[in-house]
Write a protein that holds these residues in place. Structure first.
Motif, PDB file in Angstrom:
ATOM      1  N   ILE A 114       5.706   1.602 -11.370  1.00 25.35           N
ATOM      2  CA  ILE A 114       6.654   2.728 -11.444  1.00 25.35           C
ATOM      3  C   ILE A 114       6.659   3.492 -10.119  1.00 25.35           C
ATOM      4  N   GLN A 115       5.488   3.635  -9.527  1.00 25.61           N
ATOM      5  CA  GLN A 115       5.398   4.364  -8.250  1.00 25.61           C
ATOM      6  C   GLN A 115       6.121   3.608  -7.132  1.00 25.61           C
ATOM      7  N   LYS A 116       5.975   2.273  -7.129  1.00 21.43           N
ATOM      8  CA  LYS A 116       6.657   1.463  -6.109  1.00 21.43           C
ATOM      9  C   LYS A 116       8.156   1.690  -6.171  1.00 21.43           C
ATOM     10  N   GLY A 126      -8.984   7.396  -4.682  1.00 24.42           N
ATOM     11  CA  GLY A 126      -9.438   6.008  -4.806  1.00 24.42           C
ATOM     12  C   GLY A 126      -8.320   5.054  -5.193  1.00 24.42           C
ATOM     13  N   TYR A 127      -7.077   5.505  -5.127  1.00 23.98           N
ATOM     14  CA  TYR A 127      -5.974   4.589  -5.447  1.00 23.98           C
ATOM     15  C   TYR A 127      -5.745   3.686  -4.243  1.00 23.98           C
ATOM     16  N   THR A 128      -5.726   2.388  -4.489  1.00 20.59           N
ATOM     17  CA  THR A 128      -5.514   1.479  -3.362  1.00 20.59           C
ATOM     18  C   THR A 128      -4.056   1.044  -3.234  1.00 20.59           C
ATOM     19  N   SER A 129      -3.393   0.837  -4.388  1.00 23.11           N
ATOM     20  CA  SER A 129      -1.983   0.441  -4.288  1.00 23.11           C
ATOM     21  C   SER A 129      -1.175   1.170  -5.354  1.00 23.11           C
ATOM     22  N   PRO A 130       0.122   1.353  -5.084  1.00 20.04           N
ATOM     23  CA  PRO A 130       0.954   2.052  -6.065  1.00 20.04           C
ATOM     24  C   PRO A 130       1.186   1.202  -7.317  1.00 20.04           C
ATOM     25  N   SER A 166       0.841  -1.201   0.000  1.00 18.33           N
ATOM     26  CA  SER A 166       0.000   0.000   0.000  1.00 18.33           C
ATOM     27  C   SER A 166       0.874   1.248   0.000  1.00 18.33           C
ATOM     28  N   PHE A 167       0.257   2.386  -0.243  1.00 25.68           N
ATOM     29  CA  PHE A 167       0.999   3.645  -0.300  1.00 25.68           C
ATOM     30  C   PHE A 167       1.637   3.990   1.054  1.00 25.68           C
ATOM     31  N   SER A 168       1.016   3.470   2.134  1.00 25.46           N
ATOM     32  CA  SER A 168       1.499   3.895   3.453  1.00 25.46           C
ATOM     33  C   SER A 168       2.891   3.361   3.779  1.00 25.46           C
ATOM     34  N   ILE A 219      -2.668  13.455 -23.331  1.00 19.10           N
ATOM     35  CA  ILE A 219      -4.090  13.545 -22.970  1.00 19.10           C
ATOM     36  C   ILE A 219      -4.392  12.441 -21.967  1.00 19.10           C
ATOM     37  N   ASP A 220      -4.933  12.805 -20.860  1.00 18.14           N
ATOM     38  CA  ASP A 220      -5.146  11.826 -19.817  1.00 18.14           C
ATOM     39  C   ASP A 220      -6.640  11.670 -19.586  1.00 18.14           C
ATOM     40  N   ILE A 221      -7.169  10.572 -20.076  1.00 16.99           N
ATOM     41  CA  ILE A 221      -8.594  10.332 -19.899  1.00 16.99           C
ATOM     42  C   ILE A 221      -8.726   8.963 -19.252  1.00 16.99           C
ATOM     43  N   ASP A 222      -9.355   8.939 -18.095  1.00 13.34           N
ATOM     44  CA  ASP A 222      -9.489   7.672 -17.389  1.00 13.34           C
ATOM     45  C   ASP A 222     -10.436   6.752 -18.142  1.00 13.34           C
ATOM     46  N   GLN A 223     -10.102   5.489 -18.130  1.00 15.58           N
ATOM     47  CA  GLN A 223     -10.987   4.448 -18.649  1.00 15.58           C
ATOM     48  C   GLN A 223     -11.480   4.702 -20.061  1.00 15.58           C
ATOM     49  N   GLN A 256       6.003   5.121 -19.706  1.00 14.56           N
ATOM     50  CA  GLN A 256       5.075   5.795 -20.622  1.00 14.56           C
ATOM     51  C   GLN A 256       3.911   6.405 -19.868  1.00 14.56           C
ATOM     52  N   THR A 257       3.183   7.264 -20.575  1.00 10.18           N
ATOM     53  CA  THR A 257       1.900   7.740 -20.056  1.00 10.18           C
ATOM     54  C   THR A 257       1.015   6.510 -19.837  1.00 10.18           C
ATOM     55  N   GLY A 258       0.274   6.512 -18.771  1.00  5.47           N
ATOM     56  CA  GLY A 258      -0.610   5.375 -18.508  1.00  5.47           C
ATOM     57  C   GLY A 258      -0.064   4.453 -17.436  1.00  5.47           C
ATOM     58  N   THR A 259       1.193   4.643 -17.070  1.00  4.58           N
ATOM     59  CA  THR A 259       1.787   3.773 -16.049  1.00  4.58           C
ATOM     60  C   THR A 259       1.624   4.358 -14.645  1.00  4.58           C
ATOM     61  N   GLY A 260       1.131   5.579 -14.567  1.00  6.27           N
ATOM     62  CA  GLY A 260       1.045   6.264 -13.272  1.00  6.27           C
ATOM     63  C   GLY A 260       2.316   7.044 -12.980  1.00  6.27           C
ATOM     64  N   LYS A 261       3.042   7.392 -14.030  1.00  7.94           N
ATOM     65  CA  LYS A 261       4.340   8.059 -13.849  1.00  7.94           C
ATOM     66  C   LYS A 261       4.198   9.452 -13.231  1.00  7.94           C
ATOM     67  N   THR A 262       3.100  10.149 -13.539  1.00  5.52           N
ATOM     68  CA  THR A 262       2.957  11.507 -13.021  1.00  5.52           C
ATOM     69  C   THR A 262       2.932  11.498 -11.494  1.00  5.52           C
ATOM     70  N   ALA A 263       2.112  10.598 -10.926  1.00  6.13           N
ATOM     71  CA  ALA A 263       2.109  10.478  -9.463  1.00  6.13           C
ATOM     72  C   ALA A 263       3.459   9.939  -9.000  1.00  6.13           C
TER      73      ALA A 263
HETATM   74  P1  AMP Z   1      -0.058   8.737 -15.924  1.00  9.07           P
HETATM   75  O1  AMP Z   1       0.786   7.579 -16.391  1.00  9.07           O
HETATM   76  O2  AMP Z   1       0.646   9.562 -14.927  1.00  9.07           O
HETATM   77  O3  AMP Z   1      -0.564   9.521 -17.106  1.00  9.07           O
HETATM   78  O4  AMP Z   1      -1.336   8.158 -15.156  1.00  9.07           O
HETATM   79  C1  AMP Z   1      -2.303   7.375 -15.796  1.00  9.07           C
HETATM   80  C2  AMP Z   1      -3.602   7.287 -15.006  1.00  9.07           C
HETATM   81  O5  AMP Z   1      -3.481   6.414 -13.908  1.00  9.07           O
HETATM   82  C3  AMP Z   1      -4.073   8.607 -14.423  1.00  9.07           C
HETATM   83  O6  AMP Z   1      -5.409   8.761 -14.810  1.00  9.07           O
HETATM   84  C4  AMP Z   1      -3.977   8.455 -12.924  1.00  9.07           C
HETATM   85  O7  AMP Z   1      -5.027   9.124 -12.287  1.00  9.07           O
HETATM   86  C5  AMP Z   1      -4.086   6.952 -12.746  1.00  9.07           C
HETATM   87  N1  AMP Z   1      -3.304   6.459 -11.602  1.00  9.07           N
HETATM   88  C6  AMP Z   1      -2.083   6.887 -11.190  1.00  9.07           C
HETATM   89  N2  AMP Z   1      -1.662   6.188 -10.121  1.00  9.07           N
HETATM   90  C7  AMP Z   1      -2.623   5.287  -9.842  1.00  9.07           C
HETATM   91  C8  AMP Z   1      -2.776   4.267  -8.841  1.00  9.07           C
HETATM   92  N3  AMP Z   1      -1.824   4.033  -7.952  1.00  9.07           N
HETATM   93  N4  AMP Z   1      -3.905   3.537  -8.843  1.00  9.07           N
HETATM   94  C9  AMP Z   1      -4.862   3.771  -9.780  1.00  9.07           C
HETATM   95  N5  AMP Z   1      -4.795   4.706 -10.750  1.00  9.07           N
HETATM   96  C10 AMP Z   1      -3.684   5.461 -10.787  1.00  9.07           C
END
Ligand code: AMP
Length: 421
Positions: free
Chosen positions: A27-29, A20-24, A2-4, A307-311, A46-53
């Motif tokens: 890339i975040q890990k 609403g993110y439950t686990s990293p 978990s993120f904690s 462009i970041d569009i969920d789902q 790449q975009t889509g991996t959660g790299k921004t967070a």
């Molecule tokens: P990114 O690769 O930064 O463009 O992020 C892609 C998408 O993943 C974005 O819409 C984020 O909101 C979502 N996201 C980032 N981190 C998580 C996570 N840990 N759990 C679920 N979704 C996430």
């Protein structure tokens, strides 16, 4: 996991929870703990991996390590190649930093400079910017970057593709020597490695799988069809599938406009988004698409980058890209964060060479499903695809596909080139 467990403090964890993110993500890990150790990072994601967070969360955490009294100054600078990406990173900074006291602003060209100047004057902790406007503001003595502690270069490969290398070097010259640097890139060309050598100090390398080439989350399919019937086929697929949201790629701005218009006439709400549109029009189109007011967003590669569009369930390549890697970026808009996605390519006879390049890159043959009633006419001959001038093959020689211009083959410099003697 978990993120904690990653070393983030409560205000950040609270903001993550609200998302609403439950686990990293993978890339975040990897990136969060390393960035928290103050190390420079070279990350392949790449975009889509959660790299921004992956960079925003630890950056915010690191900023809390020092207390600032008095007026804020720019402590973190995030450079992105496009306005859309800058806006989206800006949103992430706001979202994840919601319970922290930092002020941030997003700065890019194509919109009025005065509100940006006013935001800077008030004092900022975090600045997200595209290189051109950032340098404009520095040149107008509105911006001081001499106390930057954290520097992030996002989508560095695309920055180089877009010819930003000189601007990046100018920005680097404005930063203090001692700082933490994070470089994110989807690919590692020799140019990126060179830039990384210059920018990063003993970096830790983080790489996550290119999920869209290896992941099963995106199903890929091609439909062979004659060029003249692509629009009809696309409209039919959208209507039959009752698709509510689809991102469609064209090669040119003109093609994007025309297709959006034609779909409108077919009773399918659509808007085009490309570099030729004003920032207001682009933001509006994206907002209307996100709120489902329009079903189809037709985009060119550069405009769609970031462009970041969920789902997003469907991506259609109305035309295959000239650069095979763009295919991977395009289909990366779907199948994100655990959702299934579908990428459809409409391929006419002219594009078979481009398809071959793509299949070579992704190391697999894409399934071809023939749609009944749209069989190709064997009497139609292939025509070469016109490679339009784009910012990428109009830049400082960074384009991967362009032959170097020499005096001999340049008609402007050599009037006898291309003429019969
Ligand atoms: P990114 O690769 O930064 O463009 O992020 C892609 C998408 O993943 C974005 O819409 C984020 O909101 C979502 N996201 C980032 N981190 C998580 C996570 N840990 N759990 C679920 N979704 C996430």
């Amino acid at each position: 996991m978990s993120f904690s467990n990653l070393g983030l403090s409560d205000p950040i964890l609270k903001a993550i929870k609200e998302q609403g993110y439950t686990s990293p993500t993978p890339i975040q890990k990897q990136s969060i703990p390393i960035i928290l150790t103050k190390k420079d990072v070279l990350a392949g994601a790449q975009t889509g991996t959660g790299k921004t967070a992956g960079f925003t969360l630890p950056l915010l955490q690191r900023m809390t390590e020092k207390k600032i009294n008095g007026k804020p100054y720019v402590r973190a600078l995030i450079l992105t190649p496009t306005r859309e990406l800058a806006a989206q990173v800006g949103e992430s900074v706001e979202t994840y930093g919601k319970y922290l006291p930092y002020k941030s602003a997003v700065i890019f060209g194509g919109v009025g400079i005065n509100p940006q100047k006013a935001a800077i004057r008030k004092g900022l902790d975090i600045l997200i910017a595209t290189p051109g406007r950032l340098l404009d503001l520095v040149n107008q003595n509105c911006l001081d970057l001499s106390r930057v502690e954290f520097f992030v270069l996002d989508e560095a490969d695309r920055m180089l593709d877009m010819g930003f290398i000189h601007d990046i070097k100018k920005v680097l010259a404005l930063l203090p020597k001692h700082r933490q640097n994070l470089l994110f890139s989807a690919t590692f060309s020799d140019d990126i490695k060179k830039l990384a050598d210059k920018l990063l100090d003993n970096p830790t390398l983080i790489e996550v799988a290119r999920r869209n080439t290896s992941s099963e989350a995106v199903s890929q399919v091609i439909h062979s069809v004659d060029k003249a019937r692509k629009r009809e086929l696309l409209a039919s697929i959208i209507k039959k599938g009752k698709w509510k949201q689809v991102l469609v790629f064209t090669r040119t701005k003109h093609g994007a406009n025309r297709l959006a218009e034609q779909l409108g006439k077919d009773g399918i709400t659509a808007a085009a988004i490309h570099g030729g549109k004003s920032q207001g029009a682009r933001t509006r189109a994206l907002a209307n698409f996100k709120s489902s007011e329009i079903r189809v967003l037709v985009a060119t590669d550069i405009a769609a980058r970031g462009i970041d569009i969920d789902q997003l369930p469907h991506v259609v390549n109305y035309e295959l890209p000239n650069i095979a890697e763009d295919y991977v970026h395009r289909i990366g808009r779907t199948g994100r964060a655990g959702n299934e996605g579908e990428a459809i390519s409409l391929v006419c006879i002219d594009e078979l060479g481009l398809l071959k390049d793509i299949e070579k890159l992704i190391k697999k043959t894409i399934k071809n499903v023939q749609i009944e009633g749209f069989e190709v006419d064997p009497s139609i001959k292939a025509e070469p695809i016109q490679k339009k001038k784009t910012p990428r093959n109009n830049n400082n020689g960074n384009n991967r596909n362009r032959k170097p211009e020499t005096k001999k083959n340049n008609p402007r410099r050599n009037p006898r080139a291309n003429t019969k003697r």
